[in-house]
Write a protein that holds these residues in place. Structure first.
Motif, PDB file in Angstrom:
ATOM      1  N   ALA A   1       0.836  -1.215   0.000  1.00 45.20           N
ATOM      2  CA  ALA A   1       0.000   0.000   0.000  1.00 45.20           C
ATOM      3  C   ALA A   1       0.859   1.249   0.000  1.00 45.20           C
ATOM      4  O   ALA A   1       0.531   2.243  -0.670  1.00 45.20           O
ATOM      5  CB  ALA A   1      -0.911  -0.016   1.224  1.00 45.20           C
ATOM      6  N   TYR A   2       2.001   1.240   0.691  1.00 43.88           N
ATOM      7  CA  TYR A   2       2.878   2.411   0.723  1.00 43.88           C
ATOM      8  C   TYR A   2       3.464   2.682  -0.658  1.00 43.88           C
ATOM      9  O   TYR A   2       3.659   3.832  -1.046  1.00 43.88           O
ATOM     10  CB  TYR A   2       3.985   2.182   1.745  1.00 43.88           C
ATOM     11  CG  TYR A   2       4.945   3.338   1.856  1.00 43.88           C
ATOM     12  CD1 TYR A   2       4.600   4.474   2.586  1.00 43.88           C
ATOM     13  CD2 TYR A   2       6.168   3.308   1.206  1.00 43.88           C
ATOM     14  CE1 TYR A   2       5.475   5.540   2.673  1.00 43.88           C
ATOM     15  CE2 TYR A   2       7.050   4.373   1.283  1.00 43.88           C
ATOM     16  CZ  TYR A   2       6.692   5.493   2.023  1.00 43.88           C
ATOM     17  OH  TYR A   2       7.551   6.561   2.116  1.00 43.88           O
ATOM     18  N   VAL A   3       3.743   1.608  -1.417  1.00 45.52           N
ATOM     19  CA  VAL A   3       4.316   1.791  -2.756  1.00 45.52           C
ATOM     20  C   VAL A   3       3.225   2.149  -3.759  1.00 45.52           C
ATOM     21  O   VAL A   3       3.382   3.072  -4.576  1.00 45.52           O
ATOM     22  CB  VAL A   3       5.069   0.520  -3.176  1.00 45.52           C
ATOM     23  CG1 VAL A   3       5.547   0.618  -4.620  1.00 45.52           C
ATOM     24  CG2 VAL A   3       6.258   0.273  -2.263  1.00 45.52           C
ATOM     25  N   LEU A   4       2.058   1.420  -3.731  1.00 42.72           N
ATOM     26  CA  LEU A   4       1.006   1.643  -4.729  1.00 42.72           C
ATOM     27  C   LEU A   4       0.195   2.901  -4.456  1.00 42.72           C
ATOM     28  O   LEU A   4      -0.391   3.487  -5.383  1.00 42.72           O
ATOM     29  CB  LEU A   4       0.083   0.423  -4.752  1.00 42.72           C
ATOM     30  CG  LEU A   4       0.756  -0.907  -5.176  1.00 42.72           C
ATOM     31  CD1 LEU A   4      -0.225  -2.058  -5.020  1.00 42.72           C
ATOM     32  CD2 LEU A   4       1.241  -0.834  -6.619  1.00 42.72           C
ATOM     33  N   ARG A   5       0.099   3.295  -3.200  1.00 38.10           N
ATOM     34  CA  ARG A   5      -0.644   4.481  -2.766  1.00 38.10           C
ATOM     35  C   ARG A   5      -2.107   4.446  -3.241  1.00 38.10           C
ATOM     36  O   ARG A   5      -2.623   5.375  -3.857  1.00 38.10           O
ATOM     37  CB  ARG A   5       0.035   5.763  -3.281  1.00 38.10           C
ATOM     38  CG  ARG A   5       1.487   5.935  -2.838  1.00 38.10           C
ATOM     39  CD  ARG A   5       1.536   6.185  -1.370  1.00 38.10           C
ATOM     40  NE  ARG A   5       2.913   6.236  -0.867  1.00 38.10           N
ATOM     41  CZ  ARG A   5       3.632   7.363  -0.762  1.00 38.10           C
ATOM     42  NH1 ARG A   5       3.076   8.520  -1.109  1.00 38.10           N
ATOM     43  NH2 ARG A   5       4.866   7.317  -0.309  1.00 38.10           N
ATOM     44  N   PRO A   6      -2.869   3.356  -2.951  1.00 34.86           N
ATOM     45  CA  PRO A   6      -4.310   3.367  -3.266  1.00 34.86           C
ATOM     46  C   PRO A   6      -5.043   4.242  -2.250  1.00 34.86           C
ATOM     47  O   PRO A   6      -4.467   4.733  -1.283  1.00 34.86           O
ATOM     48  CB  PRO A   6      -4.695   1.895  -3.120  1.00 34.86           C
ATOM     49  CG  PRO A   6      -3.754   1.383  -2.081  1.00 34.86           C
ATOM     50  CD  PRO A   6      -2.478   2.115  -2.295  1.00 34.86           C
ATOM     51  N   THR A   7      -6.311   4.437  -2.458  1.00 32.96           N
ATOM     52  CA  THR A   7      -7.100   5.236  -1.518  1.00 32.96           C
ATOM     53  C   THR A   7      -7.133   4.532  -0.155  1.00 32.96           C
ATOM     54  O   THR A   7      -7.391   3.343  -0.062  1.00 32.96           O
ATOM     55  CB  THR A   7      -8.529   5.419  -2.051  1.00 32.96           C
ATOM     56  OG1 THR A   7      -8.457   6.042  -3.341  1.00 32.96           O
ATOM     57  CG2 THR A   7      -9.355   6.302  -1.121  1.00 32.96           C
ATOM     58  N   GLY A   8      -6.816   5.306   0.908  1.00 31.38           N
ATOM     59  CA  GLY A   8      -6.797   4.754   2.258  1.00 31.38           C
ATOM     60  C   GLY A   8      -5.512   4.046   2.614  1.00 31.38           C
ATOM     61  O   GLY A   8      -5.466   3.293   3.592  1.00 31.38           O
ATOM     62  N   TRP A   9      -4.436   4.294   1.849  1.00 34.19           N
ATOM     63  CA  TRP A   9      -3.183   3.588   2.125  1.00 34.19           C
ATOM     64  C   TRP A   9      -2.605   3.970   3.477  1.00 34.19           C
ATOM     65  O   TRP A   9      -1.929   3.173   4.111  1.00 34.19           O
ATOM     66  CB  TRP A   9      -2.163   3.847   1.009  1.00 34.19           C
ATOM     67  CG  TRP A   9      -1.701   5.287   0.904  1.00 34.19           C
ATOM     68  CD1 TRP A   9      -2.304   6.300   0.224  1.00 34.19           C
ATOM     69  CD2 TRP A   9      -0.546   5.837   1.528  1.00 34.19           C
ATOM     70  NE1 TRP A   9      -1.615   7.460   0.349  1.00 34.19           N
ATOM     71  CE2 TRP A   9      -0.510   7.198   1.171  1.00 34.19           C
ATOM     72  CE3 TRP A   9       0.440   5.331   2.351  1.00 34.19           C
ATOM     73  CZ2 TRP A   9       0.480   8.054   1.597  1.00 34.19           C
ATOM     74  CZ3 TRP A   9       1.430   6.176   2.764  1.00 34.19           C
ATOM     75  CH2 TRP A   9       1.459   7.546   2.404  1.00 34.19           C
ATOM     76  N   VAL A  10      -2.862   5.229   3.911  1.00 30.12           N
ATOM     77  CA  VAL A  10      -2.324   5.668   5.207  1.00 30.12           C
ATOM     78  C   VAL A  10      -2.893   4.820   6.335  1.00 30.12           C
ATOM     79  O   VAL A  10      -2.187   4.400   7.256  1.00 30.12           O
ATOM     80  CB  VAL A  10      -2.616   7.161   5.433  1.00 30.12           C
ATOM     81  CG1 VAL A  10      -2.192   7.586   6.840  1.00 30.12           C
ATOM     82  CG2 VAL A  10      -1.898   8.001   4.389  1.00 30.12           C
TER      83      VAL A  10
END
Length: 453
Positions: free
Chosen positions: A119-128
């Protein structure tokens, strides 16, 4: 695949601006992110890499993660284009996880750290939220592991406590047993001490008895000495009477002594003539040692090579060498190569030896001194074929022995008091032979003397 231009805003940049971490990445998530970037790194060309990462292009993934981890993490955070390229490689390598994250429904069975890193690499919605949840999950897992480790440590400590109590109990029993044995031993020693004290008292009584006996024996010995002295005085008186009788007999025998004297003189003359005849027959030389030679006294000193220096001659005056060689039984020892390399170093070694030995031969004929020339033969492949000139002894050192050591052996072999002169400029050789009683002179002095030959 078409690459975005360096000035264009990559896809997902607007979402990145809206979502941002308010705290550093959890350590576990950071390690997984670096591993993903290191694996995807090899699929990019050198021109696609940021300038600060191009030096690691030929590294293996493990070495890249070890040495370039911080640089890759910084580039991933600060360079959107690089992050987009890494995201494409991650999507290709893990399509199912990437698709689930893009759809907003990460797999429930997946490792939270892998989900957070992707998720940190792809940065989809809600990755944080995914990254934060992974961090909390990792913290909970660490806390559970710490609790489990604490429980295991507590169990271990309890077991050790029980074991220590058992050991303490057994040690206490052992100490009690040893204490009882020590008490018995002490009692036995007390009895032995009392017995020894009794023996000592009996011994003291015996000593007193022996002392009394000694005193009695001393008194008896004194009485015997007194009696012996009386007997001695009586014997001395009888000896005086006997001596007087002997003297009277001598006076009575003097009248017939002339005949005996004549016979004795004749016998003495016969012995003397026999001794002279025996001396001539055996050709005995006169006695070389006289009684006065056996008396221990200090004789006057003889002139040595060290005394020559007191004659006001320069150390480089050839006359100094002449005076040294004029001493009785003088022996000149020459460090061959030291002299030749001082006087004519450019000549071949063979010609150096021949020139020096020729000069030494003439010097030996002029002075009559014993001359020995020493060359270093430790590195020679074969013995040197050389006919020594008349009056000069030529020696080569053996393998493993230097010419300096051979010179010191020659000096030590001479008897104390013989004049020995050593020619060498080597300070170590000069100091060594000087301690042994020889007189060192410089090589230049011998060269000056040979130039006069």
């Amino acid at each position: 695949m078409e690459q975005p231009e360096s000035g264009a805003e990559p896809a997902g940049a607007a979402g990145d601006a809206a979502e941002a971490l308010d705290r550093p990445l959890p350590e576990g998530v950071r390690h997984r992110v670096v591993a993903l970037v290191s694996d995807a790194f090899g699929g990019l060309t050198v021109s696609e890499l940021p300038s600060q990462l191009r030096q690691y292009a030929r590294f293996t993934p493990s070495r890249r993660a070890k040495f370039a981890g911080n640089a890759m993490a910084a580039a991933l955070e600060s360079d959107p284009v690089f992050r987009q390229r890494i995201a494409e490689r991650v999507s290709q390598a893990q399509p199912e996880l990437s698709g689930a994250l893009t759809a907003g429904s990460p797999p429930a069975a997946a490792d939270p750290l892998d989900v957070a890193a992707a998720a940190y690499v792809l940065r989809p919605t809600g990755w944080v939220k995914l990254v934060a949840a992974a961090g909390e999950e990792a913290q909970r897992a660490d806390a559970e592991r710490a609790d489990e480790a604490g429980r295991r440590e507590l169990e271990r400590l309890r077991a050790e406590l029980v074991e220590a109590r058992g050991q303490t109990k057994s040690e206490t029993e052992r100490l009690r047993t040893e204490l009882e044995a020590a008490r018995k031993e002490a009692e036995s020693l007390r009895r032995k001490l009392r017995s020894a004290q009794s023996d000592m008292k009996r011994g003291e009584a015996a000593v007193r008895r022996v002392s009394a006996e000694i005193e009695t024996a001393r008194a008896e010995a004194a009485a015997q000495v007194s009696a012996a002295e009386s007997e001695s005085r009586r014997l001395k008186a009888r000896l005086g009477e006997a001596e007087a009788a002997v003297e009277a007999g001598r006076r009575a025998a003097r009248e017939g002594r002339s005949i005996e004297d004549m016979r004795l003189r004749l016998l003495l003359d016969t012995v003397l003539e026999s001794a002279q005849g025996l001396r001539r027959e055996l050709a005995l030389p006169p006695a070389a040692i006289h009684p006065a030679d056996t008396v221990d006294a200090v004789e006057p000193g003889r002139m040595s090579p060290k005394d020559i220096a007191a004659r006001a001659l320069s150390e480089m005056d050839p006359a100094l060498l002449d005076q040294l060689l004029a001493l009785p039984q003088a022996h000149l020892v020459v460090d061959g190569y030291n002299v030749t390399k001082t006087g004519y170093p450019t000549m071949p070694l063979e010609k150096q030896r021949l020139r020096l030995l020729g000069g030494l031969s003439v010097l030996a004929a002029q002075t009559g001194a014993e001359i020995t020339c020493v060359f270093d033969g430790a590195e020679l492949a074969a013995p040197v074929l050389l006919a020594p000139p008349r009056g000069v002894r030529v020696l080569f050192s053996k393998p493993g022995v230097t010419a300096d050591e051979l010179i010191r052996q020659l000096v030590r072999a001479e008897p104390p008091g013989r004049p020995v002169v050593v020619v060498s400029t080597d300070r170590e050789v000069a100091d060594g032979v000087a301690k042994a009683g020889a007189r060192p002179v410089a090589s230049a002095l011998l060269l000056k003397r040979l130039s006069r030959v």
